[in-house]
Structure formats: structure tokens, C-alpha cells
Design a protein around this motif. Structure first.
Motif, short mmCIF file in Angstrom:
data_model
loop_
_atom_site.label_atom_id
_atom_site.label_comp_id
_atom_site.label_asym_id
_atom_site.label_seq_id
_atom_site.Cartn_x
_atom_site.Cartn_y
_atom_site.Cartn_z
N ARG A 36 40.58 24.49 49.73
CA ARG A 36 40.64 25.77 50.42
C ARG A 36 42.06 26.17 50.81
NH1 ARG A 36 35.68 23.63 51.11
NH2 ARG A 36 33.92 25.07 51.32
N VAL A 37 42.90 25.18 51.08
CA VAL A 37 44.28 25.48 51.47
C VAL A 37 45.15 25.80 50.26
CG1 VAL A 37 46.39 24.47 52.45
CG2 VAL A 37 44.19 24.13 53.60
N PHE A 38 44.99 25.03 49.19
CA PHE A 38 45.93 25.14 48.06
C PHE A 38 45.39 25.94 46.87
CE2 PHE A 38 47.08 21.07 50.14
CZ PHE A 38 48.36 21.41 50.54
N GLY A 39 44.09 26.13 46.76
CA GLY A 39 43.55 26.84 45.60
C GLY A 39 43.57 25.98 44.35
N ARG A 40 43.21 26.58 43.22
CA ARG A 40 43.04 25.82 41.98
C ARG A 40 44.34 25.19 41.50
NH1 ARG A 40 39.22 29.84 38.28
NH2 ARG A 40 37.32 29.70 39.57
N VAL A 41 45.40 25.95 41.48
CA VAL A 41 46.67 25.43 40.95
C VAL A 41 47.22 24.33 41.84
CG1 VAL A 41 49.05 25.99 40.38
CG2 VAL A 41 47.23 27.58 39.76
N GLY A 42 47.23 24.55 43.15
CA GLY A 42 47.74 23.54 44.07
C GLY A 42 46.92 22.27 44.01
N TYR A 43 45.61 22.41 43.94
CA TYR A 43 44.78 21.22 43.85
C TYR A 43 44.93 20.55 42.48
CZ TYR A 43 41.06 17.95 44.77
OH TYR A 43 40.36 16.79 44.98
N GLY A 44 45.25 21.35 41.47
CA GLY A 44 45.54 20.78 40.16
C GLY A 44 46.77 19.88 40.22
N GLU A 45 47.77 20.30 41.01
CA GLU A 45 48.96 19.46 41.17
C GLU A 45 48.62 18.15 41.89
OE1 GLU A 45 51.73 21.92 43.22
OE2 GLU A 45 52.38 22.99 41.40
N ILE A 46 47.79 18.24 42.91
CA ILE A 46 47.36 17.03 43.63
C ILE A 46 46.64 16.10 42.67
CG2 ILE A 46 45.83 16.14 45.43
CD1 ILE A 46 46.39 18.70 47.01
N THR A 47 45.76 16.66 41.86
CA THR A 47 45.00 15.86 40.90
C THR A 47 45.93 15.16 39.91
OG1 THR A 47 43.09 17.35 41.07
CG2 THR A 47 43.22 15.94 39.11
N ILE A 262 40.01 22.50 38.91
CA ILE A 262 38.55 22.61 38.90
C ILE A 262 37.91 21.28 38.51
CG2 ILE A 262 36.58 23.71 37.76
CD1 ILE A 262 38.35 26.20 37.41
N TYR A 263 38.45 20.67 37.46
CA TYR A 263 37.92 19.38 37.00
C TYR A 263 38.09 18.31 38.07
CZ TYR A 263 37.47 15.24 33.99
OH TYR A 263 37.09 14.04 33.43
N GLY A 264 39.29 18.24 38.66
CA GLY A 264 39.55 17.22 39.67
C GLY A 264 38.65 17.34 40.87
N ALA A 265 38.37 18.56 41.31
CA ALA A 265 37.52 18.76 42.48
C ALA A 265 36.09 18.33 42.20
CB ALA A 265 37.55 20.24 42.90
#
Length: 487
Positions: A36-47, A262-265
């Protein structure tokens, strides 16, 4: 193996499971927060960044975990201390060297990975990896000593510190104008670093502090035994995490990093199954080596594998049935990928099965087979990704993982019959798998819009599956709980 031994394994699995299940469940909150904080791209970086962490941790622990258990279990108290000291100082030296290498080359590394201008990410990430790699042997000492409560307690505390850091940095900092948007994902890494550092210090204190001098001869013996497992572990973690990179490189979607996000989440939802494997692994590895030293009956391994498979199949159905609720752990824009969860659950069941059927090469000192099996798996993974991901994006990556573990299980069992024949009950396990598939399919296609009613009926179907398993085994839940001493 006696029922007492089975009870001991079951009890230890539950306690060690706290160190995996509780932190992972707590981390679900972080998944919800991060998506919710980072969105798809940000969470993609975390992944992506944590995929590097997983791979490098395998490299920097050198497969010495299993080697330590092997040699420390064979010696007396003095021998165990020397084995521990030898591995401890070796991992300490390599971990510190790795950190310094990354620290002085952070600019070049960040540019190579596409994180130019965020060199701090590289330094923090290197700190996490170094601390976790070095602390691995400390936690192994706790496991060998049977200190399951201390092991789990430290792991849980580490995650709580990590979560606290995330809450402070991502929720409180913005309110007081302290949040640096450019640092963003770096706050996630910094929180992790605080948790890892705390775990390292506490575990070191509880195990008596710094050990004495090691012995090169002992380290050499442990390393020779463990080196094939290093290669095997590297291949295994590649099978687990290379899909993130393959999606980034091969997806037909316009925004590749969003697809990774999306995949990582959604993989995080399926990771609930991996928890079962991990909690079992923590207790099973030292346990099986002790049983091997007693010349245990191979039927023991068959029994453990059978019930473990039953449990994971029930978990698979349960997670699928709970998706109407579980989906809210990820942000709304990530739920478009929920369809990948069933595929990943099947892959994770096969992963657990492989862990069980692969124990023969460890207790028979034929660890080079680990290399052969995971390299085969890696070939299947990469080939399937090249064939499927350009057409199906992250769905192709998920099916590639299923293919990988299916092939590894089949080949491992086929080869293992030559060295350590285990009378696996494939007929019963197959029957229960078919029943799980049937029950799961029926539950997923029920045309019921009311969520409460849907969950109620699905729960009843899940209980029907459990009853069918008990019927196949000609036992009752009460007898089963009494056998494993579960209270």
C-alpha cells in the motif's frame, strides 16, 4: 522408529515452527503495509532485492549448516566446541570480507543492478546478508543443543524489531516531516538490518559469547562434506528466486517491475505452505542424523513423509478456501495476480515432498547427488521460464517452478532406491492428493456470493477431506493426536 521418537519430532517441529510461522504471519502485516505504501513498482524493487539476499545467504553460509550437524553430532563435548569454533570464525571472516567488498564498491554495484544513486541500499543490504550469514552457525548451535524455545524467541523478537522499524519509518516519519521519499525502500532494508543485528547479538550472548580457537583440519573436513550441499543449496535457491529475474527480463508486459511486484506479493500468500516445510526442516535435520546413527528403520522416513504430505495437502486446500479473506493482506492493485496462488501452492507441496525424499543422500554421505538434482532442477526452471514467461508472464514463472520440483522429486526417488530404499506409500499419498484436488476444485467453483456462507461450506469440505484421510489411514483424530503426543 518408536512413537517416542515421532513425538519428539512433532514437538520440536511445533516449537521450531514458531520461529517460522509467527514471524511470517507477522510479516504478512508488512506485505500489507508495503504493497500500500510503495505500489507495484516499489514492491517489485523489494521483491528483487530480497531475491539477492536469499541467493547470497546460501553462498555465504557455504552449506556448512548440515556439515556442522554431521560432525558435531559425532564427537564428544570438546569436539562439538571445536567444530563450532572452526565454522564460527570462518563464517565471521567471510561475512566481514563480503561487507567490506560491497561497502567499497557500492557505486559500481548499484549501477550494475539499476539502483544508481541509491548506493545506501547496497551497503545496508550487505550488512543484512553479512549478519544473517554469520549468525546462521550461532542458531545452529542452539538447534543442536535442543534449545528450541531460545531459537524461536530470538527469531520472533528480531521480526518484532523489524516491524517496529517499518512502522516508525513508514508511518510516523511522514507525519513529522522526517520521511525521505527518495530513500523509500531503504527504510524497509534499514528496519531489517536492526532486526538482524539484534538477533546476532542476543544469540551470541545466549550461546556463551565468542568461542575459542578453531581447527583448520576440522573446518576442512566439514567443508569437504558441505561443499556439495553449497552447490546444491545455490541451485535450490536459484530455483526458488530466479523467477523474479526472469519475469523482469522476459515478461511481455510493459512495466516489468510492476509484474515482479504483483508476483512477489501473491507468492507471499502461497508462502504459508513453505512455513510447514521450514518448521519441519528445523526439527527434522538434526533429528534424522541422530536416528541414522541408531540404524533406524527406513519405514520411519516413509511414515514421516506420508503424514507430512497429508498435512501440506490439507494446508493447500485450506489456503485456497481462505483466499476471500487472505487476499486483503495485499493491496487492491496486486489482487489481479491471485490466480497464481494455486499454482504456487502446488509447487510448494512438491518442494516439501522433495525435502523429505532427499534425506537419503545426506545420511548416506552422498551429498554430491544434491548438486546433480538441483542442477537438473535449475535446467528445468530456466528452460521452462524461457518457454513460458514470454507468453504467460508470472504465470509462466509459477508453472516453471512446478515443473522443476516435480522432476526433482521423481529423479531423487528413482536414484535413492539404489542406496536407501524407503517404502513410501505412494498409493495412499496419491489417493489423498486426488481427494484434495477434487475437494479443492469443488470448493473453488461454488457459485455463492455471500462470503460467510461460502467460507462455512468450504470449511465443511475441508473437514470432509480430513475425514477421508483418517478413513484411508484407518485411524481417528484422537488416536492420531495421542500418537504424536499433541496436546
Amino acid at each position: 522408529m518408536s512413537n517416542d521418537a515421532l513425538r519428539k519430532l512433532a514437538g520440536d517441529s511445533v516449537i521450531y515452527g514458531l520461529s517460522s510461522v509467527v514471524p511470517r504471519l507477522l510479516n504478512y502485516f508488512l506485505v500489507s503495509l508495503h504493497t500500500r505504501v510503495f505500489g507495484r513498482v516499489g514492491y517489485g524493487e523489494i521483491t528483487e532485492l530480497y531475491a539477492y539476499v536469499a541467493i547470497l545467504l546460501v553462498v555465504l553460509t557455504f552449506g556448512l549448516e548440515t556439515g556442522y550437524f554431521r560432525y558435531a553430532s559425532l564427537g564428544d563435548d570438546q569436539g562439538r566446541k571445536r567444530t563450532y569454533a572452526s565454522v564460527f570464525w570462518f563464517l565471521g571472516g567471510t561475512s566481514v570480507s563480503f561487507f567490506l567488498l560491497c561497502f567499497f564498491n557500492a557505486l559500481n554495484i548499484s549501477q550494475a543492478l539499476g539502483y544508481e544513486g541509491r548506493e545506501s541500499f547496497i551497503v545496508i543490504l550487505a550488512g543484512i546478508i553479512s549478519l544473517d550469514a554469520w549468525s546462521a552457525i550461532i542458531f545452529d548451535k542452539l538447534r543442536l543443543a535442543g534449545r528450541a524455545v531460545a531459537f524461536s524467541g530470538i527469531k520472533i523478537l528480531s521480526v518484532l524489531i523489524n516491524i517496529a522499524g517499518n512502522l516508525i519509518f513508514l508511518l510516523l516519519f511522514p507525519k513529522y516531516g522526517l520521511y525521505d521519499k527518495d530513500f523509500g525502500v531503504g527504510y524497509v532494508l534499514l528496519s531489517n538490518l536492526l532486526g538482524s543485528a539484534s538477533a546476532f547479538v542476543i544469540a551470541l550472548v545466549l550461546t556463551g559469547g565468542l568461542p575459542g580457537r578453531g581447527r583448520l583440519r576440522i573446518l576442512g573436513e566439514v567443508f569437504v562434506f558441505s561443499f556439495p550441499l553449497l552447490l546444491g543449496g545455490l541451485g535450490g535457491v536459484t530455483n526458488e528466486f530466479v523467477d523474479r529475474f526472469m519475469i523482469k527480463w522476459l515478461t511481455p508486459a510493459v512495466d516489468a517491475m510492476a509484474e515482479v511486484g504483483i508476483y512477489g506479493a501473491n507468492v507471499k500468500i502461497a508462502v504459508l505452505m513453505v512455513l510447514c516445510v521450514q518448521m519441519f526442516k528445523f526439527a527434522a535435520e538434526p533429528f534424522f542424523f541422530k536416528e541414522a546413527g541408531k540404524r533406524s528403520d527406513p519405514r520411519v522416513y516413509a511414515t514421516v513423509t506420508k503424514w507430512f504430505t497429508y498435512f501440506t495437502l490439507v494446508m493447500l486446500v485450506g489456503i485456497l478456501f481462505a483466499l476471500p479473506v487472505v487476499q486483503y493482506f495485499v493491496g487492491e492493485e496486486f489482487r489481479v495476480g491471485l490466480g497464481v496462488v494455486p499454482v504456487m501452492l502446488v509447487a510448494n507441496v512438491l518442494y516439501g515432498l522433495y525435502f523429505n525424499v532427499s534425506f537419503w543422500y545426506k545420511i548416506q554421505n552422498k551429498t554430491w547427488y544434491a548438486v546433480a538434482f538441483v542442477l537438473l532442477g535449475a535446467i528445468v526452471t530456466v528452460s521452462a521460464n524461457f518457454a513460458l514467461t514470454p507468453r504467460m508472464s508470472y504465470y509462466g514463472a509459477a508453472w516453471a517452478r512446478v515443473a522443476c520440483y516435480a522432476v526433482m522429486v521423481y529423479v531423487c526417488v528413482a536414484v535413492g532406491r539404489r542406496y536407501f530404499r524407503v517404502p513410501y506409500e505412494w498409493g495412499r499419498m496419491g489417493l489423498v492428493a486426488l481427494a484434495s484436488l477434487l475437494v479443492g476444485a469443488v470448493g473453488m467453483v461454488l457459485p455463492i456470493e455471500n462470503v460467510l456462507a461460502l467460507l462455512t461450506i468450504r470449511f465443511a469440505l475441508g473437514m470432509l477431506l480430513v475425514a477421508a484421510i483418517l478413513k484411508v489411514e484407518k485411524t481417528s483424530l484422537l488416536k492420531l493426536l495421542n500418537r504424536w503426543n499433541v496436546k
